[in-house]
Design a protein around this motif. Structure first.
Motif, PDB file in Angstrom:
ATOM      1  N   ASN A  44       0.808  -1.224   0.000  1.00  0.00           N
ATOM      2  CA  ASN A  44       0.000   0.000   0.000  1.00  0.00           C
ATOM      3  C   ASN A  44       0.844   1.278   0.000  1.00  0.00           C
ATOM      4  O   ASN A  44       0.348   2.361   0.310  1.00  0.00           O
ATOM      5  CB  ASN A  44      -0.969   0.023   1.192  1.00  0.00           C
ATOM      6  N   GLY A  45       2.133   1.138  -0.332  1.00  0.00           N
ATOM      7  CA  GLY A  45       2.996   2.310  -0.403  1.00  0.00           C
ATOM      8  C   GLY A  45       3.373   2.893   0.944  1.00  0.00           C
ATOM      9  O   GLY A  45       3.854   4.029   1.030  1.00  0.00           O
ATOM     10  N   TYR A  46       3.190   2.133   2.040  1.00  0.00           N
ATOM     11  CA  TYR A  46       3.533   2.651   3.360  1.00  0.00           C
ATOM     12  C   TYR A  46       5.023   2.985   3.426  1.00  0.00           C
ATOM     13  O   TYR A  46       5.855   2.317   2.813  1.00  0.00           O
ATOM     14  CB  TYR A  46       3.225   1.618   4.449  1.00  0.00           C
ATOM     15  N   GLY A  47       5.339   4.014   4.196  1.00  0.00           N
ATOM     16  CA  GLY A  47       6.735   4.381   4.352  1.00  0.00           C
ATOM     17  C   GLY A  47       6.895   5.760   4.945  1.00  0.00           C
ATOM     18  O   GLY A  47       5.923   6.486   5.177  1.00  0.00           O
ATOM     19  N   GLU A  48       8.145   6.127   5.178  1.00  0.00           N
ATOM     20  CA  GLU A  48       8.465   7.418   5.782  1.00  0.00           C
ATOM     21  C   GLU A  48       8.004   8.567   4.885  1.00  0.00           C
ATOM     22  O   GLU A  48       7.957   8.433   3.664  1.00  0.00           O
ATOM     23  CB  GLU A  48       9.970   7.494   6.017  1.00  0.00           C
ATOM     24  N   ARG A  49       7.677   9.680   5.504  1.00  0.00           N
ATOM     25  CA  ARG A  49       7.179  10.877   4.809  1.00  0.00           C
ATOM     26  C   ARG A  49       5.924  10.528   3.999  1.00  0.00           C
ATOM     27  O   ARG A  49       4.902  10.179   4.588  1.00  0.00           O
ATOM     28  CB  ARG A  49       8.288  11.506   3.951  1.00  0.00           C
ATOM     29  N   VAL A  50       6.000  10.576   2.684  1.00  0.00           N
ATOM     30  CA  VAL A  50       4.805  10.279   1.883  1.00  0.00           C
ATOM     31  C   VAL A  50       4.765   8.833   1.405  1.00  0.00           C
ATOM     32  O   VAL A  50       3.796   8.419   0.758  1.00  0.00           O
ATOM     33  CB  VAL A  50       4.674  11.231   0.675  1.00  0.00           C
ATOM     34  N   GLY A  51       5.803   8.057   1.716  1.00  0.00           N
ATOM     35  CA  GLY A  51       5.741   6.634   1.419  1.00  0.00           C
ATOM     36  C   GLY A  51       6.739   6.141   0.397  1.00  0.00           C
ATOM     37  O   GLY A  51       7.594   6.883  -0.093  1.00  0.00           O
ATOM     38  N   ASN A  52       6.601   4.864   0.081  1.00  0.00           N
ATOM     39  CA  ASN A  52       7.505   4.157  -0.821  1.00  0.00           C
ATOM     40  C   ASN A  52       6.775   3.734  -2.092  1.00  0.00           C
ATOM     41  O   ASN A  52       5.570   3.910  -2.224  1.00  0.00           O
ATOM     42  CB  ASN A  52       8.050   2.897  -0.135  1.00  0.00           C
ATOM     43  N   SER A  53       7.512   3.112  -2.967  1.00  0.00           N
ATOM     44  CA  SER A  53       6.912   2.521  -4.152  1.00  0.00           C
ATOM     45  C   SER A  53       5.916   1.454  -3.712  1.00  0.00           C
ATOM     46  O   SER A  53       6.239   0.574  -2.918  1.00  0.00           O
ATOM     47  CB  SER A  53       8.004   1.902  -5.025  1.00  0.00           C
ATOM     48  N   ASN A  54       4.707   1.550  -4.216  1.00  0.00           N
ATOM     49  CA  ASN A  54       3.600   0.690  -3.782  1.00  0.00           C
ATOM     50  C   ASN A  54       3.701  -0.683  -4.432  1.00  0.00           C
ATOM     51  O   ASN A  54       3.674  -0.821  -5.654  1.00  0.00           O
ATOM     52  CB  ASN A  54       2.269   1.365  -4.142  1.00  0.00           C
ATOM     53  N   LEU A  55       3.792  -1.704  -3.591  1.00  0.00           N
ATOM     54  CA  LEU A  55       3.943  -3.077  -4.068  1.00  0.00           C
ATOM     55  C   LEU A  55       2.876  -3.474  -5.076  1.00  0.00           C
ATOM     56  O   LEU A  55       3.180  -4.107  -6.101  1.00  0.00           O
ATOM     57  CB  LEU A  55       3.884  -4.026  -2.856  1.00  0.00           C
ATOM     58  N   PHE A  56       1.624  -3.113  -4.822  1.00  0.00           N
ATOM     59  CA  PHE A  56       0.526  -3.681  -5.596  1.00  0.00           C
ATOM     60  C   PHE A  56       0.439  -3.147  -7.027  1.00  0.00           C
ATOM     61  O   PHE A  56       0.348  -3.942  -7.972  1.00  0.00           O
ATOM     62  CB  PHE A  56      -0.787  -3.539  -4.822  1.00  0.00           C
ATOM     63  N   PRO A  57       0.487  -1.827  -7.262  1.00  0.00           N
ATOM     64  CA  PRO A  57       0.520  -1.394  -8.662  1.00  0.00           C
ATOM     65  C   PRO A  57       1.804  -1.767  -9.392  1.00  0.00           C
ATOM     66  O   PRO A  57       1.780  -1.983 -10.605  1.00  0.00           O
ATOM     67  CB  PRO A  57       0.339   0.130  -8.581  1.00  0.00           C
ATOM     68  N   VAL A  58       2.927  -1.873  -8.664  1.00  0.00           N
ATOM     69  CA  VAL A  58       4.168  -2.297  -9.323  1.00  0.00           C
ATOM     70  C   VAL A  58       4.036  -3.733  -9.818  1.00  0.00           C
ATOM     71  O   VAL A  58       4.316  -4.047 -10.985  1.00  0.00           O
ATOM     72  CB  VAL A  58       5.373  -2.159  -8.378  1.00  0.00           C
ATOM     73  N   VAL A  59       3.580  -4.618  -8.939  1.00  0.00           N
ATOM     74  CA  VAL A  59       3.444  -6.024  -9.325  1.00  0.00           C
ATOM     75  C   VAL A  59       2.384  -6.197 -10.415  1.00  0.00           C
ATOM     76  O   VAL A  59       2.577  -6.954 -11.372  1.00  0.00           O
ATOM     77  CB  VAL A  59       3.105  -6.877  -8.085  1.00  0.00           C
ATOM     78  N   ALA A  60       1.273  -5.483 -10.292  1.00  0.00           N
ATOM     79  CA  ALA A  60       0.229  -5.586 -11.314  1.00  0.00           C
ATOM     80  C   ALA A  60       0.739  -5.114 -12.672  1.00  0.00           C
ATOM     81  O   ALA A  60       0.446  -5.722 -13.709  1.00  0.00           O
ATOM     82  CB  ALA A  60      -0.994  -4.770 -10.900  1.00  0.00           C
ATOM     83  N   ALA A  61       1.519  -4.028 -12.667  1.00  0.00           N
ATOM     84  CA  ALA A  61       2.081  -3.537 -13.931  1.00  0.00           C
ATOM     85  C   ALA A  61       3.051  -4.549 -14.528  1.00  0.00           C
ATOM     86  O   ALA A  61       3.047  -4.802 -15.741  1.00  0.00           O
ATOM     87  CB  ALA A  61       2.777  -2.199 -13.712  1.00  0.00           C
ATOM     88  N   LEU A  62       3.878  -5.134 -13.686  1.00  0.00           N
ATOM     89  CA  LEU A  62       4.852  -6.116 -14.185  1.00  0.00           C
ATOM     90  C   LEU A  62       4.142  -7.329 -14.783  1.00  0.00           C
ATOM     91  O   LEU A  62       4.517  -7.831 -15.852  1.00  0.00           O
ATOM     92  CB  LEU A  62       5.782  -6.555 -13.053  1.00  0.00           C
ATOM     93  N   GLU A  63       3.104  -7.798 -14.107  1.00  0.00           N
ATOM     94  CA  GLU A  63       2.396  -8.990 -14.592  1.00  0.00           C
ATOM     95  C   GLU A  63       1.484  -8.678 -15.779  1.00  0.00           C
ATOM     96  O   GLU A  63       1.490  -9.401 -16.783  1.00  0.00           O
ATOM     97  CB  GLU A  63       1.572  -9.582 -13.445  1.00  0.00           C
TER      98      GLU A  63
END
Length: 537
Positions: free
Chosen positions: A244-263
């Motif tokens: 869900n893009g959780y992380g410091e400040r405004v967050g990190n690269s979001n696992l779910f759209p990254v994986v969906a885009a790759l697949e």
């Protein structure tokens, strides 16, 4: 419309690396217990990521305990557990460094080392020389490799360091790779990069060093997902993300759209078969663990990701859903939703009625009446986008020619008594008829709405025992735009549950109590309908 990928199962050629338990936990408002971390690790393993970074053993007792318990309590089916730590201290040796030993003591098969790649950080933060920093990397990587660990190196502040001193930044990459690091991860630690810049730097570093590269992107420019994919375009074969893009400040690269885009967009098989269809469930399950409301507008997995409101869109979707959807929502475990609003046309109403299981039979006159009724009600302040239960009741009323009726209200009242000692008493009385019986009930509550709900339930539960399973789980109030001040129109949204599902109803009136009553009446009516109770004659 994207077709599902049917390639072979993922292997080591491409890494999906999750750092929710470490970097994601740095988000403001997230405070994970060891039990929370174990639960999230299980969800991530179910999803099929290749690596789960569990934290920094030795740096804090919670992470040390996590690694101890994870070894005993989780049988990882897809992921390898990763311990995070730093290179040895300046002037020492990796073999005698207690933090390096803590990484080995975690018994994690993979270790990620954070290393300085920005010359200024080396001199000001580490307070050592550029050459000693390279030796710290070389010594720590080779020591861990000699102990049988697989090693990834995170080059902290790499992109900023590359701008300041590209030769030194690339030397850090070469040193790590030559010492035995399987992957050297280029980190946009400050999150200030843009996709074209990332792609150019990654391509150059790959060509000049020959190392296997990864990407770690922060989202400070709103480009973390795009930056991760730009790095992949340039040849990176390892992406670090957080759920869900959780992380410091405004967050990190979001696992779910990254994986969906790759697949779905790149055609890369990066998850086990069938795992992508679990993505929405996994996203929401992790949000529940960290106690944050899932983002309704998150790509792919958000409640609104495949929601359609405008009548023009609905008309096209009625012909072919692919016309206004970039992929089939079922591929990621989501579903299409039709929103009913004053923008709705006939097609929106038809599609929504089918979604709710109400057959309008293609009756154009009936559909026209429903459209007109929705527009009229929304003009008065109602909203049906988030109140499917109230809309279904409206739909059934128009279809049958009369409102669905389980009870008839004779009258109700709510009283708030302000006492001299500063306490308050809240009391409500409900008079109603149900199945030929008259009930008059008075009840107290924490507030006037609670008292009204209690009185209504007490009056009905003897006749309809199904109500005993109903409870309110959310209550929202909005003062609608206007200039009437405290006399402004009020809208109330109530979400109810019977323990197996939830439904939302809406009420609108010139005062909050009356609006709440409308929403309560709809909530109980819909709940009885949902329970299969036959309406009163």
């Amino acid at each position: 419309m994207t077709e599902p990928n049917t390639a072979t199962a993922p292997d080591d050629a491409f890494h999906v690396f999750d750092t929710t338990l470490r970097d994601g936990a740095q988000r403001e408002g997230i405070n994970l217990t060891v039990a929370d971390k174990l639960t999230i690790a299980r969800h991530l393993d179910d999803f099929g990521v290749g690596f789960i970074e569990g934290g920094w053993p030795g740096a804090n007792p919670r992470d040390t305990e996590f690694f101890e318990r994870a070894r005993k309590e989780i049988d990882f089916r897809h992921a390898q557990l990763v311990a995070f730590g730093a290179t040895r201290r300046a002037g020492g040796t990796a073999a005698t460094d207690p933090q390096v030993q803590a990484l080995l003591d975690s018994e994690a098969p993979v270790v990620t080392l954070v290393a300085k790649s920005h010359d200024r950080h080396v001199e000001l933060a580490l307070r050592t020389t550029l050459d000693e920093n390279l030796e710290m990397i070389r010594d720590t990587v080779s020591h861990l490799r000699a102990q049988g660990r697989r090693v990834f190196v995170d080059c902290e502040h790499f992109f900023d360091g590359y701008k300041a001193n590209p030769a030194y930044a690339k030397q850090v990459v070469r040193t790590a790779a030559e010492a035995g690091a399987d992957v050297v991860v280029l980190c946009d630690t400050n999150g200030g990069m843009l996709p074209a810049q990332v792609q150019a730097v990654v391509a150059t570093v790959l060509a000049d060093t020959g190392a296997r590269l990864g990407i770690h992107a922060q989202d400070d420019t709103g480009c973390a997902v795009a930056n991760a994919l730009a790095a992949v375009d340039a040849g990176a074969t390892h992406v670090q993300c957080t759920a869900n893009g959780y992380g410091e400040r405004v967050g990190n690269s979001n696992l779910f759209p990254v994986v969906a885009a790759l697949e779905l967009k790149y055609g890369k098989r990066v998850l086990p078969d069938g795992a992508l269809a679990e993505m929405t469930r996994i996203s929401h399950a992790i949000a529940e663990v960290v106690n944050l409301t899932p983002s309704t507008h998150q790509p792919y997995v958000g409640l609104s990701a495949f929601a359609h409101k405008a009548g023009l869109h609905a008309s096209a979707i009625k012909v072919d859903p692919d016309l206004y959807q970039h992929t089939d929502p079922a591929l990621v475990g989501n579903h299409m939703r039709m929103l009913v609003s004053d923008m709705a046309g006939r097609a929106s109403i038809e599609l929504k009625s089918k979604e709710l299981g109400v057959d309008l039979g293609g009756d154009r006159e009936l559909i026209g009446r429903v459209v007109a009724r929705v527009k009229e009600r929304e003009l008065a302040g109602y909203t049906y986008e988030a109140a499917d239960a109230s809309f279904e009741l409206l739909l059934r009323a128009e279809a049958s020619g009369a409102p669905l009726s389980y009870f008839r209200i004779e009258s109700w009242r709510a009283i708030v008594e302000d006492r001299p000692d500063g306490t308050h008493a809240n009391e409500a009385t409900v008079k109603l008829w149900a199945k030929g019986e008259r009930a008059v009930v008075t009840a107290e509550g924490n507030g006037p709405v609670h008292a009204l709900d209690s009185a209504l339930r007490a009056a009905l539960e003897r006749i309809y025992p199904q109500l005993a399973t109903f409870s309110l789980v959310d209550y929202k109030v909005r003062i609608l735009e206007g200039s009437a001040g405290t006399g402004s129109t009020t809208r109330v949204l109530l979400t109810s549950t019977d323990g197996t599902g939830e439904w939302t109803t809406v009420g609108v009136a010139e005062n909050i109590i009356a609006a709440s009553y409308q929403a309560l009446e709809d909530a109980h009516t819909y709940g009885l309908l949902r329970a299969g109770v036959v309406p009163a004659e």
